[in-house]
Design a protein around this motif. Structure first.
Motif, PDB file in Angstrom:
ATOM      1  N   MET A 255       0.841  -1.172   0.000  1.00 46.87           N
ATOM      2  CA  MET A 255       0.000   0.000   0.000  1.00 46.87           C
ATOM      3  C   MET A 255       0.894   1.246   0.000  1.00 46.87           C
ATOM      4  SD  MET A 255      -3.319   0.679   2.353  1.00 46.87           S
ATOM      5  CE  MET A 255      -2.546   0.899   3.922  1.00 46.87           C
ATOM      6  N   ALA A 256       0.557   2.204  -0.847  1.00 48.40           N
ATOM      7  CA  ALA A 256       1.330   3.447  -0.936  1.00 48.40           C
ATOM      8  C   ALA A 256       0.362   4.617  -0.963  1.00 48.40           C
ATOM      9  CB  ALA A 256       2.199   3.442  -2.188  1.00 48.40           C
ATOM     10  N   LYS A 257       0.691   5.664  -0.216  1.00 41.67           N
ATOM     11  CA  LYS A 257      -0.195   6.818  -0.072  1.00 41.67           C
ATOM     12  C   LYS A 257       0.501   8.078  -0.578  1.00 41.67           C
ATOM     13  CE  LYS A 257      -3.552   8.340   3.315  1.00 41.67           C
ATOM     14  NZ  LYS A 257      -4.020   8.225   4.694  1.00 41.67           N
ATOM     15  N   TYR A 258      -0.154   8.748  -1.508  1.00 35.36           N
ATOM     16  CA  TYR A 258       0.376   9.965  -2.127  1.00 35.36           C
ATOM     17  C   TYR A 258      -0.574  11.123  -1.858  1.00 35.36           C
ATOM     18  CZ  TYR A 258       3.751   7.191  -4.732  1.00 35.36           C
ATOM     19  OH  TYR A 258       4.795   6.378  -5.074  1.00 35.36           O
ATOM     20  N   ILE A 259      -0.002  12.303  -1.719  1.00 37.82           N
ATOM     21  CA  ILE A 259      -0.800  13.504  -1.563  1.00 37.82           C
ATOM     22  C   ILE A 259      -0.755  14.264  -2.885  1.00 37.82           C
ATOM     23  CG2 ILE A 259       1.053  14.932  -0.602  1.00 37.82           C
ATOM     24  CD1 ILE A 259      -1.112  15.906   1.476  1.00 37.82           C
ATOM     25  N   VAL A 260      -1.892  14.842  -3.281  1.00 41.28           N
ATOM     26  CA  VAL A 260      -2.009  15.483  -4.589  1.00 41.28           C
ATOM     27  C   VAL A 260      -2.448  16.937  -4.410  1.00 41.28           C
ATOM     28  CG1 VAL A 260      -3.040  15.339  -6.895  1.00 41.28           C
ATOM     29  CG2 VAL A 260      -2.766  13.247  -5.521  1.00 41.28           C
ATOM     30  N   PHE A 261      -1.645  17.843  -4.960  1.00 41.13           N
ATOM     31  CA  PHE A 261      -1.936  19.273  -4.912  1.00 41.13           C
ATOM     32  C   PHE A 261      -2.005  19.830  -6.331  1.00 41.13           C
ATOM     33  CE2 PHE A 261       0.589  18.596  -0.991  1.00 41.13           C
ATOM     34  CZ  PHE A 261      -0.308  19.073  -0.044  1.00 41.13           C
ATOM     35  N   SER A 262      -2.643  20.985  -6.455  1.00 44.07           N
ATOM     36  CA  SER A 262      -2.617  21.724  -7.713  1.00 44.07           C
ATOM     37  C   SER A 262      -2.869  23.198  -7.425  1.00 44.07           C
ATOM     38  CB  SER A 262      -3.683  21.199  -8.680  1.00 44.07           C
ATOM     39  OG  SER A 262      -3.486  21.756  -9.969  1.00 44.07           O
ATOM     40  N   ASP A 263      -2.446  24.014  -8.350  1.00 46.87           N
ATOM     41  CA  ASP A 263      -2.786  25.436  -8.364  1.00 46.87           C
ATOM     42  C   ASP A 263      -2.510  26.135  -7.037  1.00 46.87           C
ATOM     43  OD1 ASP A 263      -4.114  25.858 -11.141  1.00 46.87           O
ATOM     44  OD2 ASP A 263      -4.939  23.973 -10.399  1.00 46.87           O
ATOM     45  N   SER A 264      -1.273  26.017  -6.567  1.00 42.35           N
ATOM     46  CA  SER A 264      -0.876  26.726  -5.342  1.00 42.35           C
ATOM     47  C   SER A 264      -0.510  28.177  -5.637  1.00 42.35           C
ATOM     48  CB  SER A 264       0.278  26.011  -4.645  1.00 42.35           C
ATOM     49  OG  SER A 264       1.340  25.764  -5.530  1.00 42.35           O
ATOM     50  N   HIS A 265      -0.124  28.482  -6.860  1.00 44.78           N
ATOM     51  CA  HIS A 265       0.144  29.851  -7.317  1.00 44.78           C
ATOM     52  C   HIS A 265       1.078  30.625  -6.388  1.00 44.78           C
ATOM     53  CE1 HIS A 265      -2.437  29.918 -10.853  1.00 44.78           C
ATOM     54  NE2 HIS A 265      -3.270  29.148 -10.161  1.00 44.78           N
ATOM     55  N   GLY A 266       2.111  29.944  -5.883  1.00 41.06           N
ATOM     56  CA  GLY A 266       3.106  30.609  -5.056  1.00 41.06           C
ATOM     57  C   GLY A 266       2.671  30.854  -3.623  1.00 41.06           C
ATOM     58  N   LYS A 267       1.413  30.555  -3.304  1.00 37.49           N
ATOM     59  CA  LYS A 267       0.911  30.700  -1.925  1.00 37.49           C
ATOM     60  C   LYS A 267       0.980  29.318  -1.282  1.00 37.49           C
ATOM     61  CE  LYS A 267      -1.932  34.582  -2.818  1.00 37.49           C
ATOM     62  NZ  LYS A 267      -2.651  35.398  -3.396  1.00 37.49           N
ATOM     63  N   ASN A 268       2.150  29.011  -0.738  1.00 36.92           N
ATOM     64  CA  ASN A 268       2.466  27.631  -0.377  1.00 36.92           C
ATOM     65  C   ASN A 268       2.370  27.290   1.105  1.00 36.92           C
ATOM     66  OD1 ASN A 268       3.093  27.030  -3.097  1.00 36.92           O
ATOM     67  ND2 ASN A 268       5.021  28.099  -2.825  1.00 36.92           N
ATOM     68  N   ASP A 269       2.095  28.258   1.971  1.00 36.27           N
ATOM     69  CA  ASP A 269       2.119  27.992   3.403  1.00 36.27           C
ATOM     70  C   ASP A 269       1.174  26.864   3.813  1.00 36.27           C
ATOM     71  OD1 ASP A 269       4.036  29.929   3.699  1.00 36.27           O
ATOM     72  OD2 ASP A 269       2.656  31.459   4.459  1.00 36.27           O
ATOM     73  N   LEU A 270      -0.056  26.890   3.317  1.00 38.48           N
ATOM     74  CA  LEU A 270      -1.027  25.850   3.663  1.00 38.48           C
ATOM     75  C   LEU A 270      -0.550  24.490   3.161  1.00 38.48           C
ATOM     76  CD1 LEU A 270      -3.705  24.963   4.889  1.00 38.48           C
ATOM     77  CD2 LEU A 270      -4.831  25.675   2.763  1.00 38.48           C
ATOM     78  N   MET A 271      -0.060  24.432   1.934  1.00 36.48           N
ATOM     79  CA  MET A 271       0.453  23.196   1.369  1.00 36.48           C
ATOM     80  C   MET A 271       1.612  22.660   2.207  1.00 36.48           C
ATOM     81  SD  MET A 271       1.798  22.449  -2.532  1.00 36.48           S
ATOM     82  CE  MET A 271       3.083  23.693  -2.516  1.00 36.48           C
ATOM     83  N   TYR A 272       2.550  23.513   2.559  1.00 38.51           N
ATOM     84  CA  TYR A 272       3.693  23.088   3.367  1.00 38.51           C
ATOM     85  C   TYR A 272       3.253  22.610   4.751  1.00 38.51           C
ATOM     86  CZ  TYR A 272       6.707  25.400  -0.121  1.00 38.51           C
ATOM     87  OH  TYR A 272       7.353  25.785  -1.272  1.00 38.51           O
ATOM     88  N   ASP A 273       2.283  23.297   5.368  1.00 44.30           N
ATOM     89  CA  ASP A 273       1.769  22.871   6.678  1.00 44.30           C
ATOM     90  C   ASP A 273       1.147  21.479   6.598  1.00 44.30           C
ATOM     91  OD1 ASP A 273       2.564  25.250   7.849  1.00 44.30           O
ATOM     92  OD2 ASP A 273       0.541  26.136   7.867  1.00 44.30           O
ATOM     93  N   ILE A 274       0.364  21.236   5.552  1.00 40.34           N
ATOM     94  CA  ILE A 274      -0.286  19.933   5.377  1.00 40.34           C
ATOM     95  C   ILE A 274       0.768  18.844   5.218  1.00 40.34           C
ATOM     96  CG2 ILE A 274      -1.704  18.564   3.776  1.00 40.34           C
ATOM     97  CD1 ILE A 274      -3.273  21.275   3.294  1.00 40.34           C
ATOM     98  N   ILE A 275       1.801  19.107   4.452  1.00 37.53           N
ATOM     99  CA  ILE A 275       2.871  18.121   4.264  1.00 37.53           C
ATOM    100  C   ILE A 275       3.574  17.852   5.594  1.00 37.53           C
ATOM    101  CG2 ILE A 275       5.108  17.665   3.171  1.00 37.53           C
ATOM    102  CD1 ILE A 275       3.994  19.318   0.739  1.00 37.53           C
TER     103      ILE A 275
END
Length: 163
Positions: A1-21
């Motif tokens: 089993m392998a789990k991947y996270i998928v993002f799109s369209d962060s447009h340089g506003k990455n704080d939320l994405m980085y926090d989730i990771i």
């Protein structure tokens, strides 16, 4: 089993994405970013030990990222693209045709900023929405979890978060 996270369209506003990771680092085997990352590819690639797959979006200028990427992963043929070249704002028919031409059974795209999942016995199509600029009615940022299960199936979960 392998789990991947998928993002799109962060447009340089990455704080939320980085926090989730950071919050989910122990669970993440790999990351997909489906374009409009706007020069954050190196930082994203350094956040986890596993693979990070990124394609170019229509706002990603001055980059060497590919427009499309098709490859084998965990027994599936993955086709990823931002989606603008397939007019995904008008539906996914052209995207499906491209995926079939490439014999893909997992298709990942972004561009619309609206989450979308369609699963059949032949193909899974996923748009995680936008992690920074949502366009769907509830106004919530979104991303997705993709899980490659031992029986060969793919599990998809869209996650919506407040800004």
């Amino acid at each position: 089993m392998a789990k991947y996270i998928v993002f799109s369209d962060s447009h340089g506003k990455n704080d939320l994405m980085y926090d989730i990771i950071r919050q989910n680092k122990a669970e993440i085997d790999g990351i997909f970013h489906l374009g409009d990352i706007e020069r954050a590819e190196e930082e994203l690639s350094l956040m986890i030990q596993g693979p990070v797959y990124i394609v170019k979006g229509n706002c990603d200028t001055y980059t060497s990222l590919k427009n499309e990427h098709v490859f084998q992963l965990h027994g599936h043929k993955v086709a990823m693209t931002h989606g603008n070249r397939y007019h995904v704002g008008m539906g996914v028919d052209l995207l499906k045709y491209w995926a079939l031409e490439n014999q893909a059974d997992l298709v990942l795209y972004g561009h619309t900023h609206v989450p979308f999942v369609e699963q059949s016995s032949q193909m899974t199509i996923l748009n995680p929405g936008s992690i920074s600029r949502p366009r769907q009615g509830d106004g919530k940022c979104s991303y997705a979890w993709l899980e490659f299960l031992p029986n060969g199936e793919i599990s998809v979960e869209i996650v919506k978060v407040e800004k």
